[in-house]
Design an enzyme around this catalytic site. Sequence first.
Site, mmCIF file in Angstrom:
data_model
loop_
_atom_site.group_PDB
_atom_site.id
_atom_site.type_symbol
_atom_site.label_atom_id
_atom_site.label_comp_id
_atom_site.label_asym_id
_atom_site.label_seq_id
_atom_site.Cartn_x
_atom_site.Cartn_y
_atom_site.Cartn_z
ATOM 1 C CB ALA A 33 -0.922 -0.010 1.214
ATOM 2 C CG ASN A 34 -0.053 4.577 -1.777
ATOM 3 O OD1 ASN A 34 -0.766 5.447 -1.323
ATOM 4 N ND2 ASN A 34 -0.395 3.836 -2.826
ATOM 5 N NE ARG A 35 5.151 7.503 4.147
ATOM 6 C CZ ARG A 35 5.388 6.918 5.329
ATOM 7 N NH1 ARG A 35 4.458 6.894 6.254
ATOM 8 N NH2 ARG A 35 6.568 6.380 5.559
ATOM 9 C CB SER A 36 -2.898 7.786 -0.882
ATOM 10 O OG SER A 36 -4.106 8.427 -1.187
ATOM 11 C CB ALA A 99 -1.634 7.185 -4.190
#
Length: 222
Positions: A33-36, A99
């Site tokens: 995943a990512n920080r969005s 994102a």
Amino acid sequence: IRSLLAGGPLSGRHALVTSGPTWEPIDPVRFLANRSSGRQGHAIAAALADRGARVTLVSGPVSVPPPSGVTVTRVETAREMLAACTAALPADIAICAAAVADWRPAETATLKLKKGAGTPPPALALAENPDILATLSAPGPLRPALVVGFAAETNDVVAHGEAKRRSKGCDWIVANDVSGDVMGGAENEVHLITEEGVEHWPRLPKEAVAARLADRIAAVFA
Ligand code: CTP
Ligand code: CA
């Protein structure tokens, strides 16, 4: 209903907005995943609805609340996000603020991966995800009249943003520097890149960036 009653500058228009991260499963309990946070995309969806548009918001997993007056489709993976976007067409406007994970694990294990005494950590082979913005921007009868992408950069923000506008085939790029606290944060400082040139906007709350972008979009359809 809100758009019909409100009769704003975007009434009668359908806007498709992507927002949030995607989750790409490794096994039943783990994912990439990512920080969005979805804050910017959700604020754009709300701002377009406030101006009378019918809005379909395709959102990855986020904890921000769904804006009122917006139809939300929740997805997890990039491939689900693409399918939800194409199912939402036709649209007059598409804004890709998500994102999207560029890669997913090439295989998703059906059983939880186990660590074993003496066995090395597993290698994670990756496969590239489909590009939703490029897909929506491709010429064809279902291409939205205005397609807007974001560019998340950590250096040479405008140059990379201009290159993305050309390579993806979208109309506008909102380029931002994500090396600081932008991803997941409350404020954003962006450059709006169009065929006409580049505008630098001041650092603003994400809601104010959304309002300004929605006003620019409304002007296109005036
Ligand atoms: N995007 C998308 N689908 C993907 C990857 C990106 O729709 N699989 C969209 C994003 O929503 C954003 C734009 O493309 O509007 C640019 O995303 P960004 O991550 O900045 O660029 P990439 O093209 O993925 O290139 P890179 O991450 O290598 O800079
Ligand atoms: Ca990317």
